[in-house]
Motif scaffolding. Structure first.
Motif, PDB file in Angstrom:
ATOM      1  N   LEU A   1      -2.261   9.077 -23.726  1.00 23.23           N
ATOM      2  CA  LEU A   1      -1.918   7.657 -23.831  1.00 23.23           C
ATOM      3  C   LEU A   1      -1.464   7.320 -25.250  1.00 23.23           C
ATOM      4  O   LEU A   1      -1.980   7.873 -26.224  1.00 23.23           O
ATOM      5  N   ASP A   2      -0.522   6.395 -25.345  1.00 21.54           N
ATOM      6  CA  ASP A   2      -0.060   5.920 -26.648  1.00 21.54           C
ATOM      7  C   ASP A   2      -1.212   5.179 -27.322  1.00 21.54           C
ATOM      8  O   ASP A   2      -1.808   4.282 -26.722  1.00 21.54           O
ATOM      9  N   PRO A   3      -1.546   5.544 -28.579  1.00 24.01           N
ATOM     10  CA  PRO A   3      -2.685   4.903 -29.238  1.00 24.01           C
ATOM     11  C   PRO A   3      -2.508   3.404 -29.483  1.00 24.01           C
ATOM     12  O   PRO A   3      -3.486   2.664 -29.534  1.00 24.01           O
ATOM     13  N   GLY A   4      -1.279   2.958 -29.617  1.00 26.69           N
ATOM     14  CA  GLY A   4      -1.036   1.540 -29.871  1.00 26.69           C
ATOM     15  C   GLY A   4      -1.011   0.692 -28.626  1.00 26.69           C
ATOM     16  O   GLY A   4      -1.620  -0.376 -28.563  1.00 26.69           O
ATOM     17  N   THR A   5      -0.315   1.184 -27.600  1.00 30.83           N
ATOM     18  CA  THR A   5      -0.117   0.373 -26.395  1.00 30.83           C
ATOM     19  C   THR A   5      -0.979   0.795 -25.216  1.00 30.83           C
ATOM     20  O   THR A   5      -1.159   0.041 -24.279  1.00 30.83           O
TER      21      THR A   5
ATOM     22  N   THR B   1       0.835  -1.197   0.000  1.00 28.89           N
ATOM     23  CA  THR B   1       0.000   0.000   0.000  1.00 28.89           C
ATOM     24  C   THR B   1       0.869   1.246   0.000  1.00 28.89           C
ATOM     25  O   THR B   1       0.614   2.189  -0.756  1.00 28.89           O
ATOM     26  N   LEU B   2       1.901   1.257   0.824  1.00 30.95           N
ATOM     27  CA  LEU B   2       2.817   2.390   0.865  1.00 30.95           C
ATOM     28  C   LEU B   2       3.512   2.593  -0.477  1.00 30.95           C
ATOM     29  O   LEU B   2       3.668   3.714  -0.954  1.00 30.95           O
ATOM     30  N   ALA B   3       3.917   1.521  -1.112  1.00 30.70           N
ATOM     31  CA  ALA B   3       4.573   1.609  -2.417  1.00 30.70           C
ATOM     32  C   ALA B   3       3.625   2.172  -3.471  1.00 30.70           C
ATOM     33  O   ALA B   3       4.016   2.989  -4.299  1.00 30.70           O
ATOM     34  N   CYS B   4       2.360   1.747  -3.449  1.00 31.70           N
ATOM     35  CA  CYS B   4       1.371   2.264  -4.405  1.00 31.70           C
ATOM     36  C   CYS B   4       1.128   3.749  -4.200  1.00 31.70           C
ATOM     37  O   CYS B   4       1.065   4.519  -5.158  1.00 31.70           O
ATOM     38  N   ILE B   5       0.988   4.172  -2.957  1.00 34.35           N
ATOM     39  CA  ILE B   5       0.771   5.593  -2.664  1.00 34.35           C
ATOM     40  C   ILE B   5       1.975   6.403  -3.104  1.00 34.35           C
ATOM     41  O   ILE B   5       1.837   7.460  -3.719  1.00 34.35           O
ATOM     42  N   SER B   6       3.178   5.912  -2.818  1.00 32.86           N
ATOM     43  CA  SER B   6       4.393   6.623  -3.231  1.00 32.86           C
ATOM     44  C   SER B   6       4.475   6.742  -4.749  1.00 32.86           C
ATOM     45  O   SER B   6       4.820   7.784  -5.282  1.00 32.86           O
ATOM     46  N   ALA B   7       4.125   5.672  -5.457  1.00 33.66           N
ATOM     47  CA  ALA B   7       4.166   5.703  -6.922  1.00 33.66           C
ATOM     48  C   ALA B   7       3.173   6.711  -7.470  1.00 33.66           C
ATOM     49  O   ALA B   7       3.467   7.451  -8.409  1.00 33.66           O
ATOM     50  N   LEU B   8       1.978   6.770  -6.893  1.00 31.59           N
ATOM     51  CA  LEU B   8       0.979   7.730  -7.334  1.00 31.59           C
ATOM     52  C   LEU B   8       1.467   9.153  -7.119  1.00 31.59           C
ATOM     53  O   LEU B   8       1.346  10.001  -7.999  1.00 31.59           O
ATOM     54  N   LEU B   9       2.039   9.416  -5.956  1.00 36.24           N
ATOM     55  CA  LEU B   9       2.535  10.756  -5.662  1.00 36.24           C
ATOM     56  C   LEU B   9       3.684  11.139  -6.583  1.00 36.24           C
ATOM     57  O   LEU B   9       3.766  12.267  -7.052  1.00 36.24           O
ATOM     58  N   MET B  10       4.586  10.207  -6.868  1.00 32.15           N
ATOM     59  CA  MET B  10       5.732  10.517  -7.720  1.00 32.15           C
ATOM     60  C   MET B  10       5.337  10.643  -9.185  1.00 32.15           C
ATOM     61  O   MET B  10       5.974  11.339  -9.946  1.00 32.15           O
ATOM     62  N   SER B  11       4.246  10.004  -9.616  1.00 29.69           N
ATOM     63  CA  SER B  11       3.846  10.075 -11.015  1.00 29.69           C
ATOM     64  C   SER B  11       3.024  11.307 -11.323  1.00 29.69           C
ATOM     65  O   SER B  11       2.732  11.580 -12.467  1.00 29.69           O
TER      66      SER B  11
ATOM     67  N   ALA C   1      -0.020   2.957 -23.188  1.00 28.95           N
ATOM     68  CA  ALA C   1       0.931   3.378 -22.154  1.00 28.95           C
ATOM     69  C   ALA C   1       0.952   4.904 -22.054  1.00 28.95           C
ATOM     70  O   ALA C   1       0.721   5.603 -23.045  1.00 28.95           O
ATOM     71  N   PRO C   2       1.228   5.443 -20.871  1.00 30.97           N
ATOM     72  CA  PRO C   2       1.306   6.902 -20.715  1.00 30.97           C
ATOM     73  C   PRO C   2       2.418   7.496 -21.569  1.00 30.97           C
ATOM     74  O   PRO C   2       3.516   6.959 -21.632  1.00 30.97           O
ATOM     75  N   VAL C   3       2.113   8.605 -22.242  1.00 32.91           N
ATOM     76  CA  VAL C   3       3.092   9.319 -23.048  1.00 32.91           C
ATOM     77  C   VAL C   3       3.584  10.545 -22.272  1.00 32.91           C
ATOM     78  O   VAL C   3       4.774  10.744 -22.111  1.00 32.91           O
TER      79      VAL C   3
END
Length: 198
Positions: A152-156, A6-16, A158-160
């Motif tokens: 988002l990338d139209p093919g994948t 949970t901590l890792a997910c919150i940190s990833a959200l904040l950093m992204s 994934a975030p651009v």
């Protein structure tokens, strides 16, 4: 183990987040009660009559989607809806006196102090705020709609890149936009609805 994940997910959200604002203080926030509905598919519209719509601008000439305001006489529904190829990461909403808009010394709105705000899950393309009209402090008010959106990338898929976007309106500070509204009749005057940019 669950706590670490949970901590890792919150940190990833904040950093992204694409925020460049180092002021993450949430003291003195006048938070409000509201409902937020987030969707990953388009499945109907909020009830009520359309009061206003505005492009959700990522630059002066490019839009990532639209913001719609509707009212059923009891609630105001504010819908952020992005176009194909975008997702909504966070939304910030201000409904109140123009003189009470929280700002930095530069004049930019302090979105982290807006009374209505929420973060959203992956691939969310529509967010609806449901706010009681009685909770809006004055008959006529200023509306500011802000969102953090990701292309988002139209093919994948994934975030651009991720960027800030604003409901189009009158310039407010170097980057913000605002619209004057009235809650009953949901217009900028008692007779005609405001349709910004149209």
């Amino acid at each position: 183990m669950k706590k670490i994940l949970t901590l890792a997910c919150i940190s990833a959200l904040l950093m992204s987040s694409c925020s460049t604002d180092n002021d993450a203080t949430y003291d003195d926030i006048n938070a409000k009660d509201f409902d937020v509905i987030q969707k990953t598919t388009v499945a109907g519209k909020a009830s009520g009559s359309l009061c206003a719509s505005s492009p959700l601008m990522v630059t002066d000439s490019d839009s990532a989607g639209e913001v719609y305001l509707k009212s059923d006489g009891t609630y105001l529904y504010i819908t952020y809806k992005v176009a194909t190829g975008w997702q909504i990461d966070a939304t910030n909403l201000y409904l109140g006196e123009h003189s009470d808009i929280p700002t930095y010394s530069s004049g930019n709105p302090r979105i982290n102090l807006f009374p209505y705000r929420s973060t959203h899950g992956n691939k969310v393309n529509e967010v609806v705020y449901k706010v009681k009209l009685d909770d809006i402090p004055t008959e006529c008010f200023t509306f500011i709609g802000h969102a953090v959106v990701t292309k988002l990338d139209p093919g994948t898929g994934a975030p651009v890149y991720c960027t800030h976007s604003w409901a189009d309106g009158e310039p407010f500070g170097p980057h913000g936009k605002s619209l004057p509204m009235c809650k009953y009749g949901c217009s900028n005057n008692a007779k005609q609805p405001v349709i910004p940019g149209r």
